[in-house]
Design a protein around this motif. Sequence first.
Motif, PDB file in Angstrom:
ATOM      1  N   ARG A  27       0.821  -1.209   0.000  1.00 50.44           N
ATOM      2  CA  ARG A  27       0.000   0.000   0.000  1.00 50.44           C
ATOM      3  C   ARG A  27       0.853   1.257   0.000  1.00 50.44           C
ATOM      4  O   ARG A  27       2.030   1.218   0.357  1.00 50.44           O
ATOM      5  CB  ARG A  27      -0.874   0.031   1.266  1.00 50.44           C
ATOM      6  N   LEU A  28       0.186   2.337  -0.345  1.00 53.69           N
ATOM      7  CA  LEU A  28       0.830   3.640  -0.242  1.00 53.69           C
ATOM      8  C   LEU A  28       0.243   4.350   0.977  1.00 53.69           C
ATOM      9  O   LEU A  28      -0.984   4.440   1.114  1.00 53.69           O
ATOM     10  CB  LEU A  28       0.543   4.429  -1.517  1.00 53.69           C
ATOM     11  N   PHE A  29       1.097   4.811   1.849  1.00 48.39           N
ATOM     12  CA  PHE A  29       0.630   5.502   3.061  1.00 48.39           C
ATOM     13  C   PHE A  29       0.991   6.979   3.016  1.00 48.39           C
ATOM     14  O   PHE A  29       2.128   7.348   2.715  1.00 48.39           O
ATOM     15  CB  PHE A  29       1.282   4.893   4.313  1.00 48.39           C
ATOM     16  N   LEU A  30      -0.003   7.811   3.339  1.00 47.68           N
ATOM     17  CA  LEU A  30       0.271   9.225   3.572  1.00 47.68           C
ATOM     18  C   LEU A  30       0.330   9.403   5.081  1.00 47.68           C
ATOM     19  O   LEU A  30      -0.612   9.038   5.783  1.00 47.68           O
ATOM     20  CB  LEU A  30      -0.865  10.092   3.025  1.00 47.68           C
ATOM     21  N   THR A  72       6.892  -1.609  -4.353  1.00 50.31           N
ATOM     22  CA  THR A  72       5.528  -2.146  -4.215  1.00 50.31           C
ATOM     23  C   THR A  72       4.742  -1.437  -3.130  1.00 50.31           C
ATOM     24  O   THR A  72       3.538  -1.608  -2.991  1.00 50.31           O
ATOM     25  CB  THR A  72       5.572  -3.654  -3.886  1.00 50.31           C
ATOM     26  N   SER A  73       5.423  -0.662  -2.318  1.00 54.00           N
ATOM     27  CA  SER A  73       4.720   0.127  -1.304  1.00 54.00           C
ATOM     28  C   SER A  73       5.449   1.455  -1.172  1.00 54.00           C
ATOM     29  O   SER A  73       6.599   1.577  -1.586  1.00 54.00           O
ATOM     30  CB  SER A  73       4.719  -0.589   0.048  1.00 54.00           C
ATOM     31  N   SER A  74       4.765   2.438  -0.605  1.00 53.19           N
ATOM     32  CA  SER A  74       5.398   3.741  -0.485  1.00 53.19           C
ATOM     33  C   SER A  74       4.931   4.469   0.756  1.00 53.19           C
ATOM     34  O   SER A  74       3.801   4.303   1.202  1.00 53.19           O
ATOM     35  CB  SER A  74       5.060   4.615  -1.695  1.00 53.19           C
ATOM     36  N   ILE A  75       5.819   5.298   1.291  1.00 53.94           N
ATOM     37  CA  ILE A  75       5.465   6.169   2.418  1.00 53.94           C
ATOM     38  C   ILE A  75       5.667   7.611   1.952  1.00 53.94           C
ATOM     39  O   ILE A  75       6.750   7.976   1.481  1.00 53.94           O
ATOM     40  CB  ILE A  75       6.402   5.947   3.633  1.00 53.94           C
ATOM     41  N   ILE A  76       4.621   8.411   2.091  1.00 46.86           N
ATOM     42  CA  ILE A  76       4.752   9.838   1.798  1.00 46.86           C
ATOM     43  C   ILE A  76       4.534  10.586   3.110  1.00 46.86           C
ATOM     44  O   ILE A  76       3.481  10.430   3.744  1.00 46.86           O
ATOM     45  CB  ILE A  76       3.706  10.322   0.771  1.00 46.86           C
ATOM     46  N   VAL A  77       5.519  11.371   3.506  1.00 51.05           N
ATOM     47  CA  VAL A  77       5.369  12.167   4.728  1.00 51.05           C
ATOM     48  C   VAL A  77       4.864  13.551   4.328  1.00 51.05           C
ATOM     49  O   VAL A  77       5.438  14.202   3.453  1.00 51.05           O
ATOM     50  CB  VAL A  77       6.706  12.281   5.486  1.00 51.05           C
ATOM     51  N   TYR A 133      -7.122  11.974  -4.426  1.00 49.51           N
ATOM     52  CA  TYR A 133      -6.524  12.398  -5.689  1.00 49.51           C
ATOM     53  C   TYR A 133      -5.516  11.356  -6.177  1.00 49.51           C
ATOM     54  O   TYR A 133      -5.489  10.998  -7.359  1.00 49.51           O
ATOM     55  CB  TYR A 133      -5.851  13.765  -5.507  1.00 49.51           C
ATOM     56  N   ILE A 134      -4.704  10.857  -5.256  1.00 47.69           N
ATOM     57  CA  ILE A 134      -3.686   9.866  -5.661  1.00 47.69           C
ATOM     58  C   ILE A 134      -4.372   8.585  -6.138  1.00 47.69           C
ATOM     59  O   ILE A 134      -3.998   8.009  -7.170  1.00 47.69           O
ATOM     60  CB  ILE A 134      -2.711   9.576  -4.494  1.00 47.69           C
ATOM     61  N   GLU A 135      -5.406   8.165  -5.421  1.00 45.85           N
ATOM     62  CA  GLU A 135      -6.102   6.925  -5.832  1.00 45.85           C
ATOM     63  C   GLU A 135      -6.719   7.062  -7.226  1.00 45.85           C
ATOM     64  O   GLU A 135      -6.709   6.132  -8.018  1.00 45.85           O
ATOM     65  CB  GLU A 135      -7.169   6.555  -4.796  1.00 45.85           C
ATOM     66  N   GLY A 142      -3.331   0.938  -9.258  1.00 50.94           N
ATOM     67  CA  GLY A 142      -2.567  -0.167  -8.680  1.00 50.94           C
ATOM     68  C   GLY A 142      -2.085   0.029  -7.257  1.00 50.94           C
ATOM     69  O   GLY A 142      -1.398  -0.830  -6.718  1.00 50.94           O
ATOM     70  N   TYR A 143      -2.427   1.147  -6.638  1.00 44.70           N
ATOM     71  CA  TYR A 143      -2.035   1.338  -5.235  1.00 44.70           C
ATOM     72  C   TYR A 143      -3.284   1.566  -4.396  1.00 44.70           C
ATOM     73  O   TYR A 143      -4.132   2.380  -4.762  1.00 44.70           O
ATOM     74  CB  TYR A 143      -1.176   2.585  -5.078  1.00 44.70           C
ATOM     75  N   GLU A 144      -3.374   0.885  -3.278  1.00 47.46           N
ATOM     76  CA  GLU A 144      -4.391   1.254  -2.291  1.00 47.46           C
ATOM     77  C   GLU A 144      -3.746   2.304  -1.403  1.00 47.46           C
ATOM     78  O   GLU A 144      -2.596   2.141  -0.981  1.00 47.46           O
ATOM     79  CB  GLU A 144      -4.718   0.048  -1.420  1.00 47.46           C
ATOM     80  N   VAL A 145      -4.486   3.361  -1.118  1.00 46.37           N
ATOM     81  CA  VAL A 145      -3.899   4.436  -0.312  1.00 46.37           C
ATOM     82  C   VAL A 145      -4.528   4.449   1.080  1.00 46.37           C
ATOM     83  O   VAL A 145      -5.741   4.268   1.225  1.00 46.37           O
ATOM     84  CB  VAL A 145      -4.121   5.814  -0.998  1.00 46.37           C
ATOM     85  N   ARG A 146      -3.714   4.654   2.098  1.00 46.36           N
ATOM     86  CA  ARG A 146      -4.185   4.800   3.475  1.00 46.36           C
ATOM     87  C   ARG A 146      -3.573   6.059   4.079  1.00 46.36           C
ATOM     88  O   ARG A 146      -2.476   6.465   3.695  1.00 46.36           O
ATOM     89  CB  ARG A 146      -3.781   3.594   4.336  1.00 46.36           C
ATOM     90  N   VAL A 147      -4.294   6.619   5.050  1.00 41.32           N
ATOM     91  CA  VAL A 147      -3.833   7.860   5.680  1.00 41.32           C
ATOM     92  C   VAL A 147      -3.617   7.644   7.175  1.00 41.32           C
ATOM     93  O   VAL A 147      -4.446   7.019   7.838  1.00 41.32           O
ATOM     94  CB  VAL A 147      -4.889   8.984   5.483  1.00 41.32           C
ATOM     95  N   THR A 148      -2.505   8.141   7.692  1.00 40.01           N
ATOM     96  CA  THR A 148      -2.304   8.170   9.149  1.00 40.01           C
ATOM     97  C   THR A 148      -1.929   9.593   9.549  1.00 40.01           C
ATOM     98  O   THR A 148      -0.969  10.161   9.020  1.00 40.01           O
ATOM     99  CB  THR A 148      -1.144   7.234   9.579  1.00 40.01           C
ATOM    100  N   VAL A 149      -2.719  10.169  10.442  1.00 39.30           N
ATOM    101  CA  VAL A 149      -2.393  11.498  10.971  1.00 39.30           C
ATOM    102  C   VAL A 149      -1.801  11.281  12.360  1.00 39.30           C
ATOM    103  O   VAL A 149      -2.486  10.841  13.273  1.00 39.30           O
ATOM    104  CB  VAL A 149      -3.658  12.391  11.034  1.00 39.30           C
ATOM    105  N   LEU A 150      -0.516  11.552  12.498  1.00 37.51           N
ATOM    106  CA  LEU A 150       0.140  11.236  13.781  1.00 37.51           C
ATOM    107  C   LEU A 150      -0.310  12.160  14.914  1.00 37.51           C
ATOM    108  O   LEU A 150      -0.371  11.742  16.068  1.00 37.51           O
ATOM    109  CB  LEU A 150       1.661  11.280  13.638  1.00 37.51           C
ATOM    110  N   GLY A 151      -0.626  13.389  14.601  1.00 38.63           N
ATOM    111  CA  GLY A 151      -1.228  14.294  15.585  1.00 38.63           C
ATOM    112  C   GLY A 151      -0.428  14.462  16.868  1.00 38.63           C
ATOM    113  O   GLY A 151       0.808  14.496  16.859  1.00 38.63           O
TER     114      GLY A 151
END
Length: 328
Positions: free
Chosen positions: A167-170, A219-224, A241-243, A248-257
Amino acid sequence: MTYNIKKVGVLTSGGDAPGMNAAIRAVVRACVYNKLECVGVYRGYEGLIEGDFKDLNARSVKNIINRGGTILKSARSKEFFSKEGREIAYHKLKEKGIDALVTIGGDGTFAGASVFSNEFDIPIIGIPGTIDNDINGTDFTIGYDTALNTVVEAIDKIRDTANSHSRLFLVEVMGRDAGDIALNAGIGAGAEEILIPEQDMGRGRLIESLKRSKKSGKTSSIIVVSEGDQIGKNIFKLASYIEENLVGYEVRVTVLGHIQRGGSPSCFDRVLASRLGVASIDALINDERNVMVGIRHNKVLSVPFLATKKGKKELDLELIRVADITSL
Ligand code: F6P
């Protein structure tokens, strides 16, 4: 000592940061060492206006060097912005016999201190405490190093699951106006892309870059994404927008806060806080006022409050280059 200081008040204001307790401890003990009395002011300028004070001695600050948060609590006071509020604060200080202040916080804290000091002729020394590392005149602010380590540890964990599911993570990190956390934690955690307010990458180029990474075998990516970044203002919209534009990438979001603001301070932050706490009392004794004590090239120095105001930060091109090369 022209001001003949006998009693020093210490407060923490604005967003808390790991290492503030270590700074309070150093201020209190430096006062004791120099035979000055020390008073803790609770909840920043709000507590100053309410006269929320507590006498502190060397033992009052035992066992806090390792604790996150601030034992004095913190607040962002609206009342202190008004002349009336500051006048009340001045009278509370006089009643308590406090003749100088040490304020631990960010540039908002120093702006308030500067006005207050000029209006009522009170010597004030600032100590930079914010995870954002966005204060001019110091290479590092207290709490920044701990926040970086927290972010890197979190992204390491995210990487495990990103990799397992391809997956691709933001990952959104803090930094209201500065990309320091994003850029440095991004490099440290091996992010593929880092979006910061100092550099507008543009969505189109981001998609192109992600396509290139995919083509190169990733095959996976991290975008900070820095919370202050223009593109990432709304990280969930960016994810959609990315999806839509990258197959070919599932995108997930994590807000560290706010987890970035908590936790036991790193050794670096504890040492920095101890050095600046001692320096703040040295500065008062040397008749300095209206200055922040900071660190430049590993040397403690004083910087006038006016020069600490954060402006648009320059892009650190060397770090950007390192990020680009190491994320290939
Ligand atoms: O200034 C430190 C900081 O953590 C910023 O990174 C963030 O934008 C802000 O404070 C959050 O403030 P609050 O805790 O008031 O939501």
